[in-house]
Design an enzyme around this catalytic site. Structure first.
Site, PDB file in Angstrom:
ATOM      1  N   GLY A 102      82.045  69.321 -10.423  1.00 23.98           N
ATOM      2  CA  GLY A 102      81.407  70.467 -11.039  1.00 23.98           C
ATOM      3  C   GLY A 102      79.972  70.182 -11.435  1.00 23.98           C
ATOM      4  O   GLY A 102      79.421  69.102 -11.178  1.00 23.98           O
ATOM      5  N   GLU A 121      80.142  44.275  20.840  1.00 21.60           N
ATOM      6  CA  GLU A 121      79.694  43.411  21.925  1.00 21.60           C
ATOM      7  C   GLU A 121      80.868  42.735  22.625  1.00 21.60           C
ATOM      8  O   GLU A 121      80.868  42.580  23.849  1.00 21.60           O
ATOM      9  CB  GLU A 121      78.736  42.340  21.387  1.00 21.60           C
ATOM     10  CG  GLU A 121      77.453  42.886  20.772  1.00 21.60           C
ATOM     11  CD  GLU A 121      77.546  43.095  19.277  1.00 21.60           C
ATOM     12  OE1 GLU A 121      76.545  42.860  18.586  1.00 21.60           O
ATOM     13  OE2 GLU A 121      78.643  43.504  18.786  1.00 21.60           O
TER      14      GLU A 121
END
Length: 387
Positions: free
Chosen positions: A307, A56
């Site tokens: 894994g 803003e």
């Protein structure tokens, strides 16, 4: 054009601006803002990173006096508290905007509707919920952390068409092609933390870094990238302190409490952040691990690149919300390693996934999926197809 249609168009623009902070705003949310007057943009901004002005403020500075009487389109509710920067709600009020259109409300307890309430108390017309799903999707991790105290966790897995992630020996270099590997960099770059396991590092000598050259193939105009934290779960200290993974900044070691001070100091001497977690034998408390990451680093998005055992452990603990699956047109054979350690006995135990997106990257297909019914909010990556 109706007001509702115009609101959608300008909010889409604000969302596009917010995406420019995709790789850099952590721990803050990604926010974009557009100031519109007489059907024209008079000021735009996006939040680039923590400690810098909010979207803003950039938009108001760009608009100058033209902000008076304008409509502000903001992807996330303007803040109403003093943090590293002053409240954005106050800045909009001081600038004399006539109307504020908000994508979604901010679940941060310091805001949580207070920004909208402050704007309305000042006589500003506020409309909320415009493209709310897209606005939420852009900040899934921030929203999750504010609501639950935990990050949004996704697991990335590359597998063959017969569901194998590596050969029986552990060899997996490379299952997928270059386009898919470039896409992985996008997911790494937007993550606050990457987590892997000892087996992955020992087999691949991986550093788990964001490859900026590959990221540029996927996101050629990307702005700054804040390198994610990189952590390895290694309860037995199998990865030596001189491993290439630890030679790069922002490395972390997650391990149990049963090691000597001298053992852990070998890692600390190399700049590694050592985090000890409660464990049951060789198995760390993964929920506690994520909580420690949030407490120490306010992480929003975490990606697991590991894994079958570690990925399966996170999944069985209910800690993974999203799967990023890269399927290569290859057969690795029945002895190859599975996608994840997820022992199921009957069809009734089968896990149903909602597929949100399918895309082709070279010869490989990428699938984004979530646990059935867990979340209806699309990520900005999925939503980009629709815009």
């Amino acid at each position: 054009m109706s007001d509702a249609a115009a609101d959608i168009i300008w909010m889409q623009r604000a969302l596009h601006l917010a995406e420019r902070g995709l790789f850099s705003t952590t721990p803050n949310p990604r926010v974009g803002c557009v100031l519109v007057k007489d059907g024209q943009s008079v000021g735009e901004g996006w939040h680039p990173g923590a400690g810098q002005p909010h979207a803003e403020v950039f938009a108001l500075n760009a608009a100058g006096l033209a902000a008076t009487g304008a409509t502000a389109y903001v992807t996330l509710e303007p803040c109403s508290h003093f943090g590293r920067t002053p409240p954005c709600a106050d800045a909009l009020i001081a600038a004399g905007v006539a109307r504020v259109v908000v994508g979604c409300e901010d679940p941060n307890p310091l805001v949580a509707g207070a920004g909208i309430a402050r704007l309305r108390a000042a006589g500003i017309d506020v409309t909320s919920g415009v493209l709310a799903d897209q606005a939420e999707g852009l900040n899934l991790g921030f929203m999750q952390r504010m609501r639950t105290g935990l990050p949004w966790v996704r697991a990335k897995l590359a597998h063959s068409i017969d569901g194998r992630t590596a050969m029986e020996s552990g060899e997996s270099f490379w299952i997928t092609g270059a386009p898919a590997r470039a896409d992985v960099q996008y997911w790494r770059a937007r993550s606050c933390a990457l987590i892997t396991g000892a087996d992955t590092l020992l087999m691949d000598q991986a550093r788990m870094q964001v490859r900026l050259d590959l990221l540029a193939q996927r996101w050629p105009d990307h702005p700054a990238v804040l390198s994610p934290l990189r952590g390895v779960v290694d309860s037995r200290l199998r990865v030596p302190a001189d491993h290439p993974f630890y030679a790069v900044d922002r490395a972390m070691l997650f391990t149990g409490n049963g090691h000597s001070v001298a053992q852990l100091d070998a890692y600390r001497a190399r700049g590694v952040a050592v985090v000890t977690c409660a464990s049951n034998g060789d198995h760390l408390d993964l929920l506690a691990l994520l909580r420690r990451l949030v407490e120490a680093h306010a992480v929003n998005e975490v990606m697991i690149e590991a894994g079958a055992e570690l990925t399966g452990a996170f999944y069985r603990a209910g800690l993974i919300q999203e799967l990023i699956l890269y399927c290569a047109p290859r057969l690795l054979g029945s002895a190859g390693r599975p996608l994840m350690a997820l022992p199921l006995d009957t069809m009734a135990d089968a896990v149903t996934l909602d597929v949100l997106d399918r895309r082709q990257f070279g010869a490989d297909q990428r699938i984004i999926a979530r646990l059935h019914g867990k979340s209806s909010h699309p990520t900005d990556e999925v939503q980009a197809i629709k815009r």
